[in-house]
Design a protein around this motif. Structure first.
Motif, mmCIF file in Angstrom:
data_model
loop_
_atom_site.group_PDB
_atom_site.id
_atom_site.type_symbol
_atom_site.label_atom_id
_atom_site.label_comp_id
_atom_site.label_asym_id
_atom_site.label_seq_id
_atom_site.Cartn_x
_atom_site.Cartn_y
_atom_site.Cartn_z
ATOM 1 N N LYS A 139 19.890 21.748 -7.564
ATOM 2 C CA LYS A 139 19.486 20.511 -7.516
ATOM 3 C C LYS A 139 20.711 19.610 -8.029
ATOM 4 N N GLU A 140 21.040 19.910 -9.454
ATOM 5 C CA GLU A 140 21.879 19.244 -10.170
ATOM 6 C C GLU A 140 23.329 19.333 -9.396
ATOM 7 N N THR A 141 23.754 20.429 -8.929
ATOM 8 C CA THR A 141 25.056 20.110 -8.456
ATOM 9 C C THR A 141 25.201 20.198 -6.945
ATOM 10 N N SER A 142 24.150 19.643 -6.272
ATOM 11 C CA SER A 142 23.967 19.601 -4.795
ATOM 12 C C SER A 142 24.575 18.190 -4.290
ATOM 13 N N GLY A 143 24.926 17.493 -5.095
ATOM 14 C CA GLY A 143 25.412 16.055 -4.761
ATOM 15 C C GLY A 143 24.492 15.113 -4.411
ATOM 16 N N ILE A 144 24.920 13.810 -4.468
ATOM 17 C CA ILE A 144 24.103 12.629 -4.319
ATOM 18 C C ILE A 144 24.772 11.680 -3.266
ATOM 19 N N VAL A 145 24.135 10.538 -2.822
ATOM 20 C CA VAL A 145 24.746 9.526 -2.247
ATOM 21 C C VAL A 145 24.634 8.195 -3.095
ATOM 22 N N VAL A 146 26.043 7.637 -3.095
ATOM 23 C CA VAL A 146 26.170 6.384 -3.926
ATOM 24 C C VAL A 146 26.934 5.444 -3.135
ATOM 25 N N SER A 147 26.304 4.518 -2.640
ATOM 26 C CA SER A 147 26.918 3.396 -1.807
ATOM 27 C C SER A 147 27.314 3.941 -0.694
ATOM 28 N N ALA A 170 25.382 10.728 -13.700
ATOM 29 C CA ALA A 170 24.588 10.925 -14.975
ATOM 30 C C ALA A 170 22.906 10.690 -15.074
ATOM 31 N N SER A 171 22.688 9.855 -14.236
ATOM 32 C CA SER A 171 21.042 9.466 -14.001
ATOM 33 C C SER A 171 20.598 10.781 -13.269
ATOM 34 N N HIS A 172 21.127 11.086 -12.361
ATOM 35 C CA HIS A 172 20.876 12.323 -11.273
ATOM 36 C C HIS A 172 20.656 13.623 -12.264
ATOM 37 N N VAL A 173 21.850 14.000 -13.115
ATOM 38 C CA VAL A 173 21.847 14.986 -13.929
ATOM 39 C C VAL A 173 20.776 14.960 -14.745
ATOM 40 N N GLU A 174 20.776 13.956 -15.490
ATOM 41 C CA GLU A 174 19.695 13.814 -16.487
ATOM 42 C C GLU A 174 18.210 14.003 -16.016
ATOM 43 N N ASN A 175 18.072 13.390 -14.794
ATOM 44 C CA ASN A 175 16.748 13.558 -14.100
ATOM 45 C C ASN A 175 16.306 15.080 -13.720
ATOM 46 N N CYS A 176 17.334 15.951 -13.431
ATOM 47 C CA CYS A 176 17.294 17.214 -13.204
ATOM 48 C C CYS A 176 16.943 18.078 -14.448
ATOM 49 N N PHE A 177 17.580 17.629 -15.583
ATOM 50 C CA PHE A 177 17.092 18.197 -16.732
ATOM 51 C C PHE A 177 15.598 17.766 -17.149
ATOM 52 N N HIS A 178 15.386 16.700 -16.964
ATOM 53 C CA HIS A 178 14.079 16.094 -17.223
ATOM 54 C C HIS A 178 13.035 16.749 -16.487
ATOM 55 N N ILE A 179 13.181 17.289 -15.334
ATOM 56 C CA ILE A 179 12.309 17.736 -14.514
ATOM 57 C C ILE A 179 12.055 19.258 -15.102
ATOM 58 N N GLU A 180 13.314 19.844 -15.326
ATOM 59 C CA GLU A 180 13.287 21.159 -15.708
ATOM 60 C C GLU A 180 12.571 21.356 -17.101
ATOM 61 N N ASN A 181 12.619 20.327 -18.242
ATOM 62 C CA ASN A 181 12.054 20.431 -19.349
ATOM 63 C C ASN A 181 10.466 20.245 -18.958
ATOM 64 N N GLY A 182 10.081 19.250 -17.964
ATOM 65 C CA GLY A 182 8.615 19.200 -17.963
ATOM 66 C C GLY A 182 8.136 20.399 -17.031
ATOM 67 N N ALA A 183 8.860 21.173 -16.266
ATOM 68 C CA ALA A 183 8.580 22.296 -15.697
ATOM 69 C C ALA A 183 8.327 23.460 -16.783
ATOM 70 N N ALA A 184 9.385 23.584 -17.813
ATOM 71 C CA ALA A 184 8.943 24.566 -18.824
ATOM 72 C C ALA A 184 7.858 24.391 -19.697
ATOM 73 N N SER A 185 7.656 23.287 -19.903
ATOM 74 C CA SER A 185 6.345 22.829 -20.777
ATOM 75 C C SER A 185 5.111 23.303 -19.878
ATOM 76 N N ASN A 186 5.151 23.070 -18.718
ATOM 77 C CA ASN A 186 3.926 23.479 -17.706
ATOM 78 C C ASN A 186 3.819 25.060 -17.688
ATOM 79 N N ILE A 187 5.114 25.513 -17.731
ATOM 80 C CA ILE A 187 5.119 27.000 -17.508
ATOM 81 C C ILE A 187 4.612 27.768 -18.916
ATOM 82 N N GLN A 188 4.764 27.030 -19.982
ATOM 83 C CA GLN A 188 4.521 27.695 -21.183
ATOM 84 C C GLN A 188 2.996 27.521 -21.530
ATOM 85 N N SER A 189 2.411 26.330 -20.791
ATOM 86 C CA SER A 189 0.894 26.106 -20.932
ATOM 87 C C SER A 189 0.153 26.787 -19.718
ATOM 88 N N ASN A 190 0.659 27.597 -18.910
ATOM 89 C CA ASN A 190 0.263 28.368 -17.814
ATOM 90 C C ASN A 190 -0.193 27.130 -16.831
#
Length: 197
Positions: A103-111, A164-184
């Motif tokens: 997701k992080e490296t797939s590109g985005i559209v800006v203007s 930068a916002s796109h990359v941070e959002n991807c890592f933010h989602i991964e962080n949330g997914a990691a928490s949900n994986i750890q909590s089953n």
């Protein structure tokens, strides 16, 4: 799901000795003692060996992890049963990291311009911003998915901020997914995918 794989040669104890891939007109089959079977007949004994069909049975439910196989003889054919299990937390974490990276490296559209976000492009954008901080009036030829654009400091700042916002959002989602994986809360690959959607 059953799938015919080919032919198996079994011994008197019903142990598989040799296996040939499926071929409607098989090449000669050579027995362990060197005898050649040019027109073998299934379920017939040859020099103490029996030629049978080989089938695979699998319940490949999407999202399961293959852990091995068992081979058995049902009296008519060799059956290869594929065994599966649910993914464990480490596998889910690794899968989540790979989804995030894609997701992080797939590109985005800006203007209305497609901006590459692979790691090399991220570094080049950072370099362009650094240059423009030193030389604010610089205009560069910046390559987008649709071709080159002339980019000044304002344009590059907009692009850099969006990336930068796109990359941070991807890592933010991964962080949330990691928490949900750890909590089953997340226990399947499909639920990891859903977290990124």
């Amino acid at each position: 799901m059953e799938q015919k794989l080919g032919y198996s040669l079994i011994d008197k104890d019903n142990k598989e000795i040799k296996y040939w891939n499926y071929d409607p007109q098989p090449n000669p089959i050579i027995l362990p003692n060197g005898d050649q079977l040019h027109a073998p007949v299934l379920n017939t004994y040859y020099s103490g060996y029996q030629l049978v069909e080989r089938w695979q049975i699998s319940n490949n439910t999407p999202g399961l992890v293959q852990i091995g196989q068992t081979i058995s003889f049902d009296g008519q054919k060799i059956i290869v049963t594929i065994d599966y299990r649910d993914p464990d937390q480490d596998e889910l974490m690794q899968y989540s990291a790979s989804v995030r990276y894609n997701k992080e490296t797939s590109g985005i559209v800006v203007s209305n311009n497609f901006i590459y976000t692979d790691r090399q492009s991220q570094s080049m954008i950072t370099g362009a911003i650094a240059l423009m901080q030193l030389q604010p009036n610089t205009v560069i030829s910046f390559k987008t998915g649709g071709g080159f654009i002339s980019a000044n400091s304002q344009t590059m700042t907009e692009i850099a901020s969006a990336v930068a916002s796109h990359v941070e959002n991807c890592f933010h989602i991964e962080n949330g997914a990691a928490s949900n994986i750890q909590s089953n809360t997340i226990t399947t690959f499909a639920e990891v995918d859903q977290a990124y959607n």
